[in-house]
Design a protein around this motif. Sequence first.
Motif, PDB file in Angstrom:
ATOM      1  N   GLN A  62       0.834  -1.207   0.000  1.00 30.74           N
ATOM      2  CA  GLN A  62       0.000   0.000   0.000  1.00 30.74           C
ATOM      3  C   GLN A  62       0.867   1.254   0.000  1.00 30.74           C
ATOM      4  OE1 GLN A  62      -2.473  -0.622   3.434  1.00 30.74           O
ATOM      5  NE2 GLN A  62      -3.662  -2.259   2.439  1.00 30.74           N
ATOM      6  N   ARG A  63       1.961   1.229   0.746  1.00 27.41           N
ATOM      7  CA  ARG A  63       2.866   2.376   0.761  1.00 27.41           C
ATOM      8  C   ARG A  63       3.474   2.604  -0.627  1.00 27.41           C
ATOM      9  NH1 ARG A  63       5.877   0.888   4.821  1.00 27.41           N
ATOM     10  NH2 ARG A  63       7.435  -0.176   3.537  1.00 27.41           N
ATOM     11  N   LEU A  64       3.900   1.511  -1.261  1.00 25.48           N
ATOM     12  CA  LEU A  64       4.473   1.606  -2.602  1.00 25.48           C
ATOM     13  C   LEU A  64       3.418   2.070  -3.603  1.00 25.48           C
ATOM     14  CD1 LEU A  64       6.931   1.061  -4.452  1.00 25.48           C
ATOM     15  CD2 LEU A  64       6.039  -1.254  -4.761  1.00 25.48           C
ATOM     16  N   GLY A  65       2.208   1.528  -3.478  1.00 24.75           N
ATOM     17  CA  GLY A  65       1.134   1.910  -4.389  1.00 24.75           C
ATOM     18  C   GLY A  65       0.803   3.387  -4.303  1.00 24.75           C
ATOM     19  N   ARG A  66       0.755   3.922  -3.093  1.00 26.01           N
ATOM     20  CA  ARG A  66       0.477   5.353  -2.933  1.00 26.01           C
ATOM     21  C   ARG A  66       1.552   6.193  -3.608  1.00 26.01           C
ATOM     22  NH1 ARG A  66      -1.108   3.675   2.311  1.00 26.01           N
ATOM     23  NH2 ARG A  66       0.943   4.240   3.141  1.00 26.01           N
ATOM     24  N   HIS A  67       2.788   5.760  -3.476  1.00 28.17           N
ATOM     25  CA  HIS A  67       3.905   6.510  -4.072  1.00 28.17           C
ATOM     26  C   HIS A  67       3.760   6.604  -5.589  1.00 28.17           C
ATOM     27  CE1 HIS A  67       7.948   8.079  -4.586  1.00 28.17           C
ATOM     28  NE2 HIS A  67       8.177   7.135  -5.485  1.00 28.17           N
ATOM     29  N   HIS A  68       3.216   5.558  -6.201  1.00 27.27           N
ATOM     30  CA  HIS A  68       3.103   5.536  -7.659  1.00 27.27           C
ATOM     31  C   HIS A  68       1.691   5.820  -8.154  1.00 27.27           C
ATOM     32  CE1 HIS A  68       7.209   4.332  -8.461  1.00 27.27           C
ATOM     33  NE2 HIS A  68       7.116   3.413  -7.514  1.00 27.27           N
ATOM     34  N   GLY A  69       0.830   6.277  -7.267  1.00 28.64           N
ATOM     35  CA  GLY A  69      -0.495   6.694  -7.693  1.00 28.64           C
ATOM     36  C   GLY A  69      -1.434   5.565  -8.047  1.00 28.64           C
ATOM     37  N   VAL A  70      -1.219   4.388  -7.495  1.00 31.51           N
ATOM     38  CA  VAL A  70      -2.090   3.251  -7.784  1.00 31.51           C
ATOM     39  C   VAL A  70      -3.429   3.449  -7.078  1.00 31.51           C
ATOM     40  CG1 VAL A  70      -2.418   0.768  -7.538  1.00 31.51           C
ATOM     41  CG2 VAL A  70      -0.157   1.680  -8.106  1.00 31.51           C
ATOM     42  N   GLN A  71      -4.512   3.240  -7.806  1.00 31.26           N
ATOM     43  CA  GLN A  71      -5.848   3.365  -7.238  1.00 31.26           C
ATOM     44  C   GLN A  71      -6.614   2.055  -7.396  1.00 31.26           C
ATOM     45  OE1 GLN A  71      -8.003   6.742  -8.741  1.00 31.26           O
ATOM     46  NE2 GLN A  71      -6.196   8.055  -8.734  1.00 31.26           N
ATOM     47  N   ALA A  72      -7.430   1.741  -6.413  1.00 30.15           N
ATOM     48  CA  ALA A  72      -8.316   0.585  -6.506  1.00 30.15           C
ATOM     49  C   ALA A  72      -9.616   1.006  -7.177  1.00 30.15           C
ATOM     50  CB  ALA A  72      -8.590   0.024  -5.114  1.00 30.15           C
ATOM     51  N   VAL A  73     -10.196   0.091  -7.935  1.00 32.44           N
ATOM     52  CA  VAL A  73     -11.482   0.365  -8.592  1.00 32.44           C
ATOM     53  C   VAL A  73     -12.475  -0.715  -8.187  1.00 32.44           C
ATOM     54  CG1 VAL A  73     -10.608   1.656 -10.563  1.00 32.44           C
ATOM     55  CG2 VAL A  73     -10.646  -0.835 -10.656  1.00 32.44           C
ATOM     56  N   ASP A  74     -13.764  -0.384  -8.325  1.00 27.17           N
ATOM     57  CA  ASP A  74     -14.800  -1.333  -7.933  1.00 27.17           C
ATOM     58  C   ASP A  74     -15.474  -1.935  -9.156  1.00 27.17           C
ATOM     59  OD1 ASP A  74     -16.519   0.630  -8.885  1.00 27.17           O
ATOM     60  OD2 ASP A  74     -17.024   1.360  -6.877  1.00 27.17           O
ATOM     61  N   ALA A  75     -16.363  -2.882  -8.910  1.00 29.02           N
ATOM     62  CA  ALA A  75     -17.027  -3.605  -9.986  1.00 29.02           C
ATOM     63  C   ALA A  75     -17.881  -2.684 -10.855  1.00 29.02           C
ATOM     64  CB  ALA A  75     -17.876  -4.730  -9.400  1.00 29.02           C
ATOM     65  N   THR A  76     -18.519  -1.710 -10.233  1.00 25.51           N
ATOM     66  CA  THR A  76     -19.368  -0.796 -10.997  1.00 25.51           C
ATOM     67  C   THR A  76     -18.555  -0.017 -12.022  1.00 25.51           C
ATOM     68  OG1 THR A  76     -20.885  -0.563  -9.122  1.00 25.51           O
ATOM     69  CG2 THR A  76     -20.972   1.142 -10.818  1.00 25.51           C
ATOM     70  N   THR A  77     -17.408   0.466 -11.583  1.00 25.33           N
ATOM     71  CA  THR A  77     -16.540   1.244 -12.477  1.00 25.33           C
ATOM     72  C   THR A  77     -16.051   0.397 -13.645  1.00 25.33           C
ATOM     73  OG1 THR A  77     -15.822   2.649 -10.651  1.00 25.33           O
ATOM     74  CG2 THR A  77     -14.415   2.582 -12.608  1.00 25.33           C
ATOM     75  N   VAL A  78     -15.549  -0.794 -13.352  1.00 24.77           N
ATOM     76  CA  VAL A  78     -15.006  -1.635 -14.420  1.00 24.77           C
ATOM     77  C   VAL A  78     -16.113  -2.113 -15.341  1.00 24.77           C
ATOM     78  CG1 VAL A  78     -13.725  -3.750 -14.930  1.00 24.77           C
ATOM     79  CG2 VAL A  78     -13.041  -2.308 -13.014  1.00 24.77           C
ATOM     80  N   SER A  79     -17.289  -2.389 -14.802  1.00 19.33           N
ATOM     81  CA  SER A  79     -18.426  -2.772 -15.644  1.00 19.33           C
ATOM     82  C   SER A  79     -18.739  -1.655 -16.632  1.00 19.33           C
ATOM     83  CB  SER A  79     -19.651  -3.074 -14.786  1.00 19.33           C
ATOM     84  OG  SER A  79     -19.415  -4.165 -13.924  1.00 19.33           O
ATOM     85  N   ARG A  80     -18.679  -0.421 -16.163  1.00 18.76           N
ATOM     86  CA  ARG A  80     -18.935   0.722 -17.046  1.00 18.76           C
ATOM     87  C   ARG A  80     -17.854   0.830 -18.121  1.00 18.76           C
ATOM     88  NH1 ARG A  80     -18.750   4.282 -13.481  1.00 18.76           N
ATOM     89  NH2 ARG A  80     -16.763   5.278 -13.943  1.00 18.76           N
ATOM     90  N   TRP A  81     -16.584   0.608 -17.724  1.00 22.49           N
ATOM     91  CA  TRP A  81     -15.493   0.655 -18.706  1.00 22.49           C
ATOM     92  C   TRP A  81     -15.699  -0.402 -19.788  1.00 22.49           C
ATOM     93  CZ3 TRP A  81     -10.759   0.850 -14.868  1.00 22.49           C
ATOM     94  CH2 TRP A  81     -10.705   2.122 -14.276  1.00 22.49           C
ATOM     95  N   LEU A  82     -16.054  -1.605 -19.380  1.00 23.19           N
ATOM     96  CA  LEU A  82     -16.163  -2.709 -20.329  1.00 23.19           C
ATOM     97  C   LEU A  82     -17.341  -2.556 -21.285  1.00 23.19           C
ATOM     98  CD1 LEU A  82     -15.361  -5.720 -17.970  1.00 23.19           C
ATOM     99  CD2 LEU A  82     -13.909  -4.824 -19.787  1.00 23.19           C
ATOM    100  N   SER A  83     -18.369  -1.840 -20.860  1.00 18.88           N
ATOM    101  CA  SER A  83     -19.558  -1.712 -21.691  1.00 18.88           C
ATOM    102  C   SER A  83     -19.636  -0.375 -22.409  1.00 18.88           C
ATOM    103  CB  SER A  83     -20.819  -1.893 -20.840  1.00 18.88           C
ATOM    104  OG  SER A  83     -20.883  -0.881 -19.836  1.00 18.88           O
ATOM    105  N   GLY A  84     -18.744   0.554 -22.080  1.00 15.26           N
ATOM    106  CA  GLY A  84     -18.829   1.891 -22.651  1.00 15.26           C
ATOM    107  C   GLY A  84     -18.141   2.008 -23.991  1.00 15.26           C
ATOM    108  N   ALA A  85     -18.141   3.235 -24.506  1.00 15.80           N
ATOM    109  CA  ALA A  85     -17.498   3.496 -25.790  1.00 15.80           C
ATOM    110  C   ALA A  85     -15.997   3.252 -25.686  1.00 15.80           C
ATOM    111  CB  ALA A  85     -17.780   4.934 -26.216  1.00 15.80           C
TER     112      ALA A  85
END
Length: 543
Positions: free
Chosen positions: A265-288
């Motif tokens: 988590q410390r390393l991820g914060r340093h490199h701007g890594v963000q967690a995403v949820d199912a709703t977000t990825v579902s929208r990505w997969l079905s969107g333009a």
Amino acid sequence: MTTSPPSTSPSGAILRINAATLSDWLAGTTPFALIDVREAGQFGAGHPFMAASLPYSRLELDAPWLLPARDVPIALLDDNDGVAERAARRLATLGYHAVAIVDEGVVGASQAGLTLFEGVNVPSKTFGEWIHHRCRTPQITATALRARLDAGERMLLLDGRTPEEYRRMTIPGARCCPNGELAYRIDELVDDEETPIVVNCAGRTRSIIGAQTLIDLGIPNPVLALENGTQGWFLADFALEHGADRFYPSRVDADSQRKAQIRAQRLGRHHGVQAVDATTVSRWLSGAYAATYVFDVRTIEEHRHDNIGVARHAPGGQLLQNTDQYVAIRGARIVVVDDDGSRATVIAAWLRQMGHDAFTMACEQARRIVGPALPPDGSAPFVLGSVLPSALRQRDRASAATHLVDLRSSSAWLSAHVKGAFWSIRPRLVAALQARGATLGDRIALISDDADVARLAARDLLDTGYADIVHVCHDPARWREAGFQIAEGTGELAQAARIDYVFFAHDRHAGNRDAARAYLAWEQDLVAQCSALEIGAFERADL
């Protein structure tokens, strides 16, 4: 003025672009894929840094994985020999809407300012060297390591490659822990803060990335990359170990898991890594904007036990080592999935440093994604009949012309093949049959261990007008039972004909010292060969 890739091809026509247009595409921000449809040997002999390999021989099988978004523009490269046109038509049948062909193929790409590189996995290899120079990852030579081991110094040797590679050869005493597992399992592998840790691979990339992973995570132990890996050990005249079976512990206790999560988590914060949820990825997969990859980076055992339908398995270390074999769309989103919170975060941090838009997701969220499951392959929709060799013998007795075509690898054909069968590969099969005087009424028997590959080749034959096509599995015992002879080690193929085989330093692990030296020199020279455009993604992502 920069020309953006088109969103669709005009009225089903095959769009062609010149070097200047390709340069504009590369300089822009619109997601697109540069795809080399030549075979593996042609690709390895010289290809653009930014091109992903999708050989025509397996095009419909692998395209759904490598190109998950049907609406993203695709630019195809070949040897200016017509294969790209055939590939474009096949991709259109799979629903890809914006396919273009680069004029003059790879020559046109070089005219667009792209360097043509030998070898494979060039982006990942270059990134490893770039990290080494940027971070000054500490290394130890084979000679120095051997001296310290001979002196009785306690050291933890970790082989960061896959279990299969590790079994084949490793540094004596090394333990297998693929790089993607290091963050999660390191506390189960070392029980103090003083023991030096040495990470090796077969060459340089995974040694560097593995060692730097532990350093970036803040592991207190001294950490070193073995310079030049097993090849460096071999070149120092030290014996390698074969058949080793010292693997990482299968279980990680709660305390070790908690430490791993905190570090990641410390390393991820340093490199701007963000967690995403199912709703977000579902929208990505079905969107333009559907150019989204979802990868499960856990071990194959975990993946099989808990298969997440939307996620393709990609062991974390290999996703970094062979990124271009998993991700072909420039500018796509990459979602990395695990169930412990450490492995995915570390891999996403590395992907972001490579210039990719990477995110993490927990398995429990991935199971809730609403969207397309893993894409089916696009192999031929017809059923290709399979027959036994005995059926071919019966036809021979009826005096009907039968042509035996071996579609296995050229290496397999050279090792052993049915006497009378010639070797070919899908992009050259029709021409090979025509050169042998085959008529459209002849029977074509496709010998292959992979029925899907045979179906794709049969599709081209059907389109050409051949109608009597069958598949026969390469089973030497059955061929002998039917009265055919098996030729073992007697085949001859010109190197130029073996377009499926990467000859670049191919025998560096088989005792060829010159090949090993050449390969290591190639790796170390990659960064110097890159243009500002090619290395730019790493520079921009230096977070």
